[in-house]
Design a protein around this motif. Structure first.
Motif, PDB file in Angstrom:
ATOM      1  N   GLY A 190       0.821  -1.224   0.000  1.00  0.00           N
ATOM      2  CA  GLY A 190       0.000   0.000   0.000  1.00  0.00           C
ATOM      3  C   GLY A 190       0.842   1.255   0.000  1.00  0.00           C
TER       4      GLY A 190
ATOM      5  N   GLY B 139      -0.482   4.624  -1.261  1.00  0.00           N
ATOM      6  CA  GLY B 139      -1.748   5.115  -0.712  1.00  0.00           C
ATOM      7  C   GLY B 139      -1.518   6.163   0.364  1.00  0.00           C
TER       8      GLY B 139
ATOM      9  N   ILE C 292      -1.702   6.112   3.753  1.00  0.00           N
ATOM     10  CA  ILE C 292      -0.839   5.763   4.883  1.00  0.00           C
ATOM     11  C   ILE C 292       0.575   5.441   4.392  1.00  0.00           C
ATOM     12  CG2 ILE C 292      -0.456   4.115   6.775  1.00  0.00           C
ATOM     13  CD1 ILE C 292      -2.900   5.762   7.277  1.00  0.00           C
TER      14      ILE C 292
ATOM     15  N   PHE D 120      -1.332  -7.916  -4.686  1.00  0.00           N
ATOM     16  CA  PHE D 120      -2.068  -8.836  -3.804  1.00  0.00           C
ATOM     17  C   PHE D 120      -2.878  -9.853  -4.621  1.00  0.00           C
ATOM     18  CE2 PHE D 120      -1.622  -5.323  -0.783  1.00  0.00           C
ATOM     19  CZ  PHE D 120      -1.507  -5.969   0.436  1.00  0.00           C
ATOM     20  N   GLU D 121      -3.302  -9.431  -5.826  1.00  0.00           N
ATOM     21  CA  GLU D 121      -4.209 -10.269  -6.609  1.00  0.00           C
ATOM     22  C   GLU D 121      -3.475 -11.174  -7.602  1.00  0.00           C
ATOM     23  OE1 GLU D 121      -7.879  -7.686  -7.601  1.00  0.00           O
ATOM     24  OE2 GLU D 121      -6.392  -6.323  -6.771  1.00  0.00           O
TER      25      GLU D 121
ATOM     26  N   ARG E 292      -4.451  -3.541   4.088  1.00  0.00           N
ATOM     27  CA  ARG E 292      -5.504  -4.164   3.269  1.00  0.00           C
ATOM     28  C   ARG E 292      -6.079  -3.108   2.332  1.00  0.00           C
ATOM     29  NH1 ARG E 292     -11.158  -4.549   2.706  1.00  0.00           N
ATOM     30  NH2 ARG E 292     -11.370  -2.797   4.126  1.00  0.00           N
ATOM     31  N   PRO E 293      -5.809  -3.231   1.023  1.00  0.00           N
ATOM     32  CA  PRO E 293      -6.436  -2.269   0.105  1.00  0.00           C
ATOM     33  C   PRO E 293      -7.956  -2.364   0.259  1.00  0.00           C
ATOM     34  CG  PRO E 293      -4.744  -3.528  -1.030  1.00  0.00           C
ATOM     35  CD  PRO E 293      -4.949  -4.187   0.300  1.00  0.00           C
TER      36      PRO E 293
ATOM     37  N   HIS F 142     -10.564  -2.483  -1.437  1.00  0.00           N
ATOM     38  CA  HIS F 142     -11.467  -3.326  -2.233  1.00  0.00           C
ATOM     39  C   HIS F 142     -11.221  -4.825  -2.017  1.00  0.00           C
ATOM     40  CE1 HIS F 142      -7.870  -3.276  -4.725  1.00  0.00           C
ATOM     41  NE2 HIS F 142      -8.354  -4.290  -5.407  1.00  0.00           N
ATOM     42  N   LEU F 143     -10.237  -5.201  -1.216  1.00  0.00           N
ATOM     43  CA  LEU F 143      -9.959  -6.628  -1.027  1.00  0.00           C
ATOM     44  C   LEU F 143     -10.535  -7.110   0.307  1.00  0.00           C
ATOM     45  CD1 LEU F 143      -6.306  -6.986  -2.377  1.00  0.00           C
ATOM     46  CD2 LEU F 143      -8.475  -7.240  -3.593  1.00  0.00           C
TER      47      LEU F 143
ATOM     48  N   SER G  67      -4.601  -2.065  10.879  1.00  0.00           N
ATOM     49  CA  SER G  67      -5.930  -2.581  11.171  1.00  0.00           C
ATOM     50  C   SER G  67      -6.882  -1.405  11.387  1.00  0.00           C
ATOM     51  CB  SER G  67      -5.803  -3.481  12.405  1.00  0.00           C
ATOM     52  OG  SER G  67      -6.993  -4.128  12.682  1.00  0.00           O
TER      53      SER G  67
ATOM     54  N   PRO H 284      -5.879   2.432  13.789  1.00  0.00           N
ATOM     55  CA  PRO H 284      -6.243   3.848  13.778  1.00  0.00           C
ATOM     56  C   PRO H 284      -7.757   4.066  13.843  1.00  0.00           C
ATOM     57  CG  PRO H 284      -5.619   3.155  11.581  1.00  0.00           C
ATOM     58  CD  PRO H 284      -5.530   1.943  12.452  1.00  0.00           C
TER      59      PRO H 284
ATOM     60  N   TYR I  16     -10.894   7.134  12.839  1.00  0.00           N
ATOM     61  CA  TYR I  16     -11.453   7.657  11.575  1.00  0.00           C
ATOM     62  C   TYR I  16     -10.508   8.725  10.992  1.00  0.00           C
ATOM     63  CZ  TYR I  16     -15.192   9.315   8.464  1.00  0.00           C
ATOM     64  OH  TYR I  16     -15.955   9.654   7.373  1.00  0.00           O
TER      65      TYR I  16
END
Ligand SMILES: NC(=O)c1ccc[n+]([C@@H]2O[C@H](COP(=O)([O-])OP(=O)(O)OC[C@H]3O[C@@H](n4cnc5c(N)ncnc54)[C@H](OP(=O)(O)O)[C@@H]3O)[C@@H](O)[C@H]2O)c1
Length: 291
Positions: free
Chosen positions: A10, A13, A15, A59-60, A78-79, A81-82, A108, A139, A141
Motif C-alpha cells: 500500500g 496510498g 498511509i 495482492f491479486e 488491506r487495500p 477493495h480486497l 488494522s 487507527p 477515523y
C-alpha cells in the motif's frame, strides 16, 4: 542495530506515503522496499533516496509474491477493495513464512476486536494463529476522509451528506498514523506482539467538525444527515458501486448506536507529540477544503 529490509504494501496510498516519508526521515540503515503494482508510476511519486527501492507486487497475483525474497519485516495494509481474506491474505501470509519473514506490522482499525465481520478482524486472527511476530496499528477515523472519499461532494457543492446523524467519531491525521507506524516498524523488537490504537484527541460529530472548519478557514461548508435508505438511493443515482455504498453506511450509520470511541495516548507516547487537531488539519489543508 543490524539493518533490516522492510517491505511496505500500500506504499502509494494515504498511509503508505506518509509512512515511507517518516521512515526515510529517521536516521538509520534500514532498507525500505515499496511493493507496488506499477513500479514506474510509483517511482515518480517519491523522491529518489538511496534507502528506498521498488519491487512489483500485486495482492491479486501470487506470481508477484517473489517480491518478498530476502525481506525481514513487512508493513501489511488491506487495500479497501480486497475483502476476501482467505483468497488474498491467507496465501500471502503463507508466502511470508516460505520466505522466512517472521515480523509483520498490520494496519488494522480501532475497535477491530469487537467486530468479527470486518476483514481486519480475520486478518489479525490469521496473523496471530500463524505464529508470526506482529504489531497491530489500529487507527480511528481518518481526517483525510474529508479530502478523499468525501471530497467530490465537498469540493463541488460544499456539502457532506452522510447517514451519520450526531454520531461522534475519533478523528485522526494520517500523518500521525504514518509517523507512529514508522516508529513501531523501526523498533519492532521493543513493541512486538501488541496492538496500538492510534487516535486523535477529539471525539466530534460531523456537524461539530464542519463548524470548526468553517470558523477556522472562513468557509460555509454544510453537513446534511440523511437516513441510510435515502443515502443508498442518492449514491446509487450518482453511480457509486453498491459494495462501496454498503461500506459507507456501515462506517457512518452504525456509530449512531455505539458508545463514543476511546482517545488513546499511544501516538503521544511513541512520538512525544500531541496529535493533530481538526482545527490544525483545516488550516493545513485549507486549499483543498475550500469549495
Ligand atoms: N478511512 C478510514 O477512516 C480508515 C480508518 C481506519 C482504518 N482504515 C483502513 O486503512 C486501509 C486503507 O489505507 P489507505 O487509505 O492508505 O489506502 P489507499 O489510500 O486507498 O491506498 C491503497 C493502496 O493499496 C494499493 N493497492 C490496491 N490494490 C492493490 C493490489 N491489488 N496489489 C497491491 N497494491 C494494491 C494501492 O496502490 P495503487 O497505487 O497501485 O492503486 C494503494 O497504494 C484500509 O484497510 C482501511 O480499512 C481506514
Amino acid at each position: 542495530m543490524e539493518a533490516k529490509k522492510i517491505f511496505i504494501t500500500g506504499a502509494t496510498g494515504n498511509i503508505g506515503k506518509s509512512l515511507i516519508k517518516y521512515l526515510l526521515e529517521q536516521e538509520g540503515t534500514d532498507q525500505i522496499i515499496a511493493g507496488v503494482r506499477n513500479v514506474e508510476r510509483a517511482r515518480g511519486q517519491f523522491p529518489t533516496h538511496e534507502r528506498l527501492t521498488f519491487r512489483a507486487f500485486d495482492f491479486e497475483d501470487q506470481t508477484t509474491f517473489n517480491a518478498l525474497k530476502e525481506v525481514d519485516r513487512v508493513f501489511l495494509l488491506r487495500p479497501p477493495h480486497l475483502a476476501d481474506v482467505d483468497r488474498y491474505f491467507k496465501p500471502l501470509i503463507d508466502a511470508f513464512q516460505q520466505n522466512q519473514i517472521n515480523q509483520v506490522a498490520f494496519l488494522s482499525v480501532q475497535g477491530v476486536e469487537k467486530s468479527k465481520v470486518i476483514p481486519h478482524h480475520k486478518i489479525e486472527k490469521l496473523i496471530v494463529e500463524s505464529g508470526l511476530e506482529y504489531i497491530f496499528v489500529r487507527p480511528s477515523y481518518f481526517m483525510q476522509n474529508l479530502t478523499t472519499t468525501l471530497y467530490e461532494e465537498l469540493k463541488t457543492h460544499g456539502t457532506i451528506t452522510l447517514p451519520a446523524g450526531n454520531a461522534v467519531f475519533n478523528w485522526v491525521d494520517i500523518e500521525n498514523i504514518g509517523e507512529a507506524s514508522a516508529i513501531l516498524l523501526s523498533n519492532f523488537e521493543q513493541y512486538k506482539n501488541r496492538p496500538f490504537e492510534i487516535t486523535g484527541g477529539e471525539n466530534l460529530s460531523f456537524s461539530e467538525v464542519v463548524s470548526m472548519i468553517n470558523q477556522e478557514i472562513d468557509t460555509q461548508l454544510k453537513y446534511r444527515s440523511v437516513n441510510p435508505f435515502k443515502f443508498f438511493l442518492l449514491k446509487k443515482q450518482q453511480g457509486t458501486a453498491v459494495p462501496f455504498i454498503m461500506v459507507m453506511i456501515m462506517l457512518h450509520f452504525l456509530p449512531r448506536f455505539q458508545s463514543a470511541p476511546k482517545c488513546s495516548d499511544a501516538y503521544t507516547l511513541l512520538s512525544k507529540k500531541l496529535p493533530t487537531t481538526i482545527r490544525e488539519f483545516a488550516k493545513r489543508e485549507q486549499q483543498l477544503l475550500r469549495p
